[in-house]
Design an enzyme around this catalytic site. Structure first.
Site, mmCIF file in Angstrom:
data_model
loop_
_atom_site.group_PDB
_atom_site.id
_atom_site.type_symbol
_atom_site.label_atom_id
_atom_site.label_comp_id
_atom_site.label_asym_id
_atom_site.label_seq_id
_atom_site.Cartn_x
_atom_site.Cartn_y
_atom_site.Cartn_z
ATOM 1 N N CYS A 188 0.840 -1.204 0.000
ATOM 2 C CA CYS A 188 0.000 0.000 0.000
ATOM 3 C C CYS A 188 0.873 1.251 0.000
ATOM 4 O O CYS A 188 1.673 1.457 0.919
ATOM 5 C CB CYS A 188 -0.926 0.013 1.214
ATOM 6 S SG CYS A 188 -1.950 1.511 1.294
ATOM 7 N N ASN A 191 0.480 -8.587 -10.502
ATOM 8 C CA ASN A 191 -0.608 -7.657 -10.213
ATOM 9 C C ASN A 191 -0.310 -6.308 -10.851
ATOM 10 O O ASN A 191 0.830 -5.882 -10.917
ATOM 11 C CB ASN A 191 -0.757 -7.513 -8.690
ATOM 12 C CG ASN A 191 -1.744 -6.440 -8.287
ATOM 13 O OD1 ASN A 191 -1.381 -5.463 -7.646
ATOM 14 N ND2 ASN A 191 -2.995 -6.601 -8.647
ATOM 15 N N HIS A 221 3.108 -6.243 -7.231
ATOM 16 C CA HIS A 221 2.531 -5.147 -8.015
ATOM 17 C C HIS A 221 3.690 -4.455 -8.723
ATOM 18 O O HIS A 221 4.595 -3.945 -8.066
ATOM 19 C CB HIS A 221 1.786 -4.159 -7.120
ATOM 20 C CG HIS A 221 1.163 -3.029 -7.885
ATOM 21 N ND1 HIS A 221 -0.122 -3.097 -8.367
ATOM 22 C CD2 HIS A 221 1.659 -1.837 -8.278
ATOM 23 C CE1 HIS A 221 -0.400 -1.972 -9.023
ATOM 24 N NE2 HIS A 221 0.677 -1.187 -8.979
#
Length: 238
Positions: A37, A137, A107
């Site tokens: 995040c 991702n 990611h």
């Protein structure tokens, strides 16, 4: 009956993560540690993507869960972003693997990147450097995208976020959210007492591709569950 079920946690202390894992262990198949995040508040508090710069702390958290959860089939995974210096990312992943992490979701953007193209080449290099499964991702919006990213990266799996918010039936082969999917969400939300904001927001995402601009203006400002249900029944027979 919906398995495997993985619970993701934001954590920055090994024992706190382990205590949380103990709580969900009887009800889930594994936990995932959020190391991806990029939101400023999360990083300022020591959560999320700042953890990719603390490989020893990640190792310690994985090790604690491994040592204190008796179920050997209980998975412990992490989701990360990449460093600008990819060697640091490979080092992080290899250290996590050595500590017993089950798989890693990557990611393909750095912490600073938001809408820039995803570095699928970086995911490919990470995949080639590891023995455990790697999940790709980033910017996957259609089933065709999943096939392309799998081909580009060689990843063992694909994780989708916003693409599935817009079309939860993507992996079933649908190009847009079918009405059956909307009906299923309504039934689930009503059965479990889902708060209105969550209930409504998910429908806003799901109906993005099947509603006109004028319909969105009306639907997106509805302010109660009953109003949403009346709208869906009147316009879509749901």
């Amino acid at each position: 009956g919906d398995h495997p079920l993985i619970v993701q946690f934001a954590a920055k202390e090994a024992q706190v993560l382990c205590d949380a894992a103990r709580i969900v262990c009887p009800f889930a198949d594994g936990i995932d540690l959020n190391c991806g995040c990029p939101q400023r508040w999360a990083m300022a508090e020591g959560y999320g993507a700042c953890l990719i710069n603390k490989p020893e702390l990640v190792q310690d958290m994985v090790r604690h869960v491994r040592n204190q959860i008796d179920n050997p089939r209980f998975s412990v995974s992490i989701k990360i972003r990449i460093h600008e210096d990819l060697k640091r990312t490979v080092d992080l992943c290899q250290k996590a693997e050595a500590t017993g992490v089950s798989w890693i979701t990557v990611h393909g953007r750095s912490v600073e990147e938001r809408h820039q193209p995803v570095h699928y080449d970086a995911i490919k290099i990470i995949k080639q450097s590891m023995s455990i499964p790697i999940v790709a991702n980033g910017d996957i919006k259609t089933l065709k995208d999943t096939e392309n990213v799998h081909h580009l990266t060689g990843a063992d799996g694909i994780m989708v976020a916003r693409g599935l918010l817009a079309n939860p039936a993507m992996f079933a082969g649908y190009e847009e959210t079918p009405l059956k999917c909307i009906q299923d969400w309504v039934d689930i939300a009503l059965e479990h007492g889902t708060p209105f904001t969550c209930f409504h927001h998910h429908l806003m995402y799901m109906m993005e591709r099947i509603t006109s601009k004028q319909e969105k203006k009306v639907f997106n400002v509805l302010s109660s569950t009953s109003a949403v249900l009346d709208y869906l029944n009147d316009h879509y027979g749901v």
